[in-house]
Design a protein around this motif. Structure first.
Motif, short mmCIF file in Angstrom:
data_model
loop_
_atom_site.label_atom_id
_atom_site.label_comp_id
_atom_site.label_asym_id
_atom_site.label_seq_id
_atom_site.Cartn_x
_atom_site.Cartn_y
_atom_site.Cartn_z
N ASN A 168 0.89 -1.10 0.28
CA ASN A 168 0.11 0.30 -0.03
C ASN A 168 0.87 1.04 -0.34
OD1 ASN A 168 -2.28 -2.12 -0.75
ND2 ASN A 168 -2.61 -1.52 1.86
N THR A 169 2.07 0.91 0.82
CA THR A 169 2.45 2.75 0.68
C THR A 169 3.80 2.89 -0.80
OG1 THR A 169 4.76 1.90 1.56
CG2 THR A 169 2.96 2.64 3.25
N ALA A 170 4.12 1.42 -1.13
CA ALA A 170 4.55 1.60 -1.93
C ALA A 170 3.88 2.27 -3.43
CB ALA A 170 5.25 0.34 -2.54
N LYS A 171 2.40 1.80 -3.54
CA LYS A 171 1.40 2.57 -4.20
C LYS A 171 1.85 4.32 -4.21
CE LYS A 171 -1.31 -1.49 -4.97
NZ LYS A 171 -2.16 -2.16 -4.92
N ALA A 172 1.57 4.29 -3.25
CA ALA A 172 1.45 5.24 -2.37
C ALA A 172 2.13 7.18 -2.60
CB ALA A 172 0.72 5.36 -0.92
N GLN A 173 3.36 6.42 -2.89
CA GLN A 173 4.55 7.29 -3.17
C GLN A 173 5.35 6.27 -4.20
OE1 GLN A 173 6.46 8.26 0.70
NE2 GLN A 173 7.23 9.83 -0.78
N ASP A 174 6.12 6.59 -4.39
CA ASP A 174 7.22 6.72 -5.23
C ASP A 174 8.54 5.57 -4.82
OD1 ASP A 174 6.89 7.59 -7.65
OD2 ASP A 174 8.16 9.70 -7.60
N PHE A 175 8.71 4.06 -4.97
CA PHE A 175 9.96 3.69 -3.91
C PHE A 175 11.03 4.23 -3.57
CE2 PHE A 175 12.17 -0.05 -3.97
CZ PHE A 175 11.57 -0.53 -2.89
N LYS A 176 11.54 4.07 -2.75
CA LYS A 176 13.03 4.97 -2.65
C LYS A 176 13.23 4.03 -1.79
CE LYS A 176 11.98 9.25 -0.39
NZ LYS A 176 12.15 9.79 0.33
N TYR A 177 15.00 3.59 -1.62
CA TYR A 177 15.74 2.46 -1.17
C TYR A 177 16.66 2.90 -0.07
CZ TYR A 177 18.58 -1.84 0.28
OH TYR A 177 18.99 -2.61 1.82
N ILE A 178 16.26 3.75 1.39
CA ILE A 178 17.55 4.59 2.19
C ILE A 178 18.25 3.08 3.20
CG2 ILE A 178 18.15 6.46 3.31
CD1 ILE A 178 15.34 7.32 1.23
N PRO A 179 19.23 2.37 2.72
CA PRO A 179 19.12 2.02 4.60
C PRO A 179 20.10 2.07 4.82
CG PRO A 179 20.82 1.12 1.78
CD PRO A 179 20.02 2.74 1.65
N TYR A 180 20.47 2.22 6.25
CA TYR A 180 20.92 3.06 7.50
C TYR A 180 21.31 1.93 8.49
CZ TYR A 180 16.89 1.96 10.25
OH TYR A 180 15.36 1.52 10.64
N ILE A 181 22.32 2.34 9.37
CA ILE A 181 22.70 1.57 10.45
C ILE A 181 22.69 2.26 11.13
CG2 ILE A 181 24.45 0.12 9.43
CD1 ILE A 181 26.76 2.00 10.58
N ASP A 216 8.85 7.90 2.62
CA ASP A 216 9.04 8.37 4.04
C ASP A 216 8.25 8.21 5.07
OD1 ASP A 216 10.42 10.18 2.76
OD2 ASP A 216 9.51 11.42 1.72
N TYR A 217 7.10 6.96 4.44
CA TYR A 217 6.16 6.35 5.57
C TYR A 217 6.25 5.27 5.89
CZ TYR A 217 3.59 10.47 3.56
OH TYR A 217 4.01 12.62 3.95
N PHE A 218 7.23 4.58 5.62
CA PHE A 218 7.44 2.81 6.09
C PHE A 218 8.96 2.46 6.01
CE2 PHE A 218 7.07 -1.85 4.57
CZ PHE A 218 6.72 -1.82 5.68
N GLY A 219 9.05 1.49 6.86
CA GLY A 219 10.47 0.89 6.76
C GLY A 219 10.67 0.10 7.66
N ASP A 223 12.00 -5.26 13.10
CA ASP A 223 10.56 -4.17 13.51
C ASP A 223 10.05 -3.69 12.72
OD1 ASP A 223 10.60 -4.57 16.04
OD2 ASP A 223 13.02 -2.89 16.28
N ILE A 224 9.18 -3.55 12.39
CA ILE A 224 8.42 -2.95 10.88
C ILE A 224 7.64 -0.78 11.87
CG2 ILE A 224 6.17 -2.97 9.67
CD1 ILE A 224 6.02 -5.21 10.08
N ASN A 225 8.27 -0.69 10.94
CA ASN A 225 8.60 0.96 10.97
C ASN A 225 7.22 1.29 10.61
OD1 ASN A 225 10.07 0.66 13.44
ND2 ASN A 225 12.01 1.06 12.32
N ALA A 226 6.80 2.47 11.23
CA ALA A 226 5.58 3.37 10.38
C ALA A 226 6.24 5.03 11.09
CB ALA A 226 4.82 3.11 10.61
N TYR A 227 6.31 6.25 9.94
CA TYR A 227 6.76 7.66 10.15
C TYR A 227 6.04 7.97 9.57
CZ TYR A 227 11.57 4.80 9.74
OH TYR A 227 12.95 3.71 9.98
#
Length: 180
Positions: A18-31, A62-65, A91-95
């Motif tokens: 659902n979030t991938a459809k709502a906004q452009d998909f981008k992949y931002i990895p982090y540590i 911007d809303y899911f990770g 963990d699943i995160n919503a922003y």
């Protein structure tokens, strides 16, 4: 327990689609690195743990990770007995970005992890106990720059199968580095 984990995976897949459809998909990895203070609710005592955790995550928009974690505590000592734990999981995160420049974000998190406790009662042999812990909570993220953020979180961890332990409450403060 298998049904709860399956439901969590299904919920993650639906939220991702659902979030991938709502906004452009981008992949931002982090540590990230976190310091955590945990209060445990146990029948015979109220142990507390200081721990550190290493996090490897990805923001998909911007809303899911999602975030993998590994956590290790220091020993809790009382009356000659010691205990400690280690945990790892997902963990699943919503922003929710706030403001024009998204410098502040609210976030909610839910996940599951394997918790392995090591108990060393006074005068007896040490033993380990492990169980799945279900985690949920929320917090605040402050983005210092595009690559660096600090985060404060509160999390509830349900421990069903560890003897004498019911749940733990975790308070954490950490830093994240995003690979843009």
């Amino acid at each position: 327990m298998k049904y709860k984990l399956s439901a969590l995976i299904l919920l993650t897949a639906c939220a991702f689609c659902n979030t991938a459809k709502a906004q452009d998909f981008k992949y931002i990895p982090y540590i990230g690195l976190d310091y955590s203070y945990l209060d445990a609710n146990a029948k015979s005592a109220s142990p507390y743990y200081n721990s550190g955790s290493f996090n490897l995550g990805t923001k998909y928009n911007d809303y899911f990770g999602t975030e993998l974690f590994y956590q290790q505590s220091a020993d809790y000592k009382k009356h000659g007995s010691k205990s400690s734990y280690r945990a790892y999981g997902l963990d699943i995160n919503a922003y929710l970005p706030l403001g024009c420049y998204h410098t502040v974000e609210l976030f909610a998190t839910a996940g599951a992890g394997e918790y392995v406790f090591k108990f060393n009662p006074q005068g007896t042999k040490s033993h380990n106990e492990s169980a799945v812990g279900y985690r949920w909570g929320g917090g605040l993220i402050y983005n210092i720059s595009e690559n660096i953020s600090v985060r404060a979180a509160v999390r509830y961890i349900n421990l069903d199968l560890i003897s004498d332990y019911d749940y733990m409450t975790e308070y954490s403060l950490g830093i994240r580095y995003y690979f843009l």
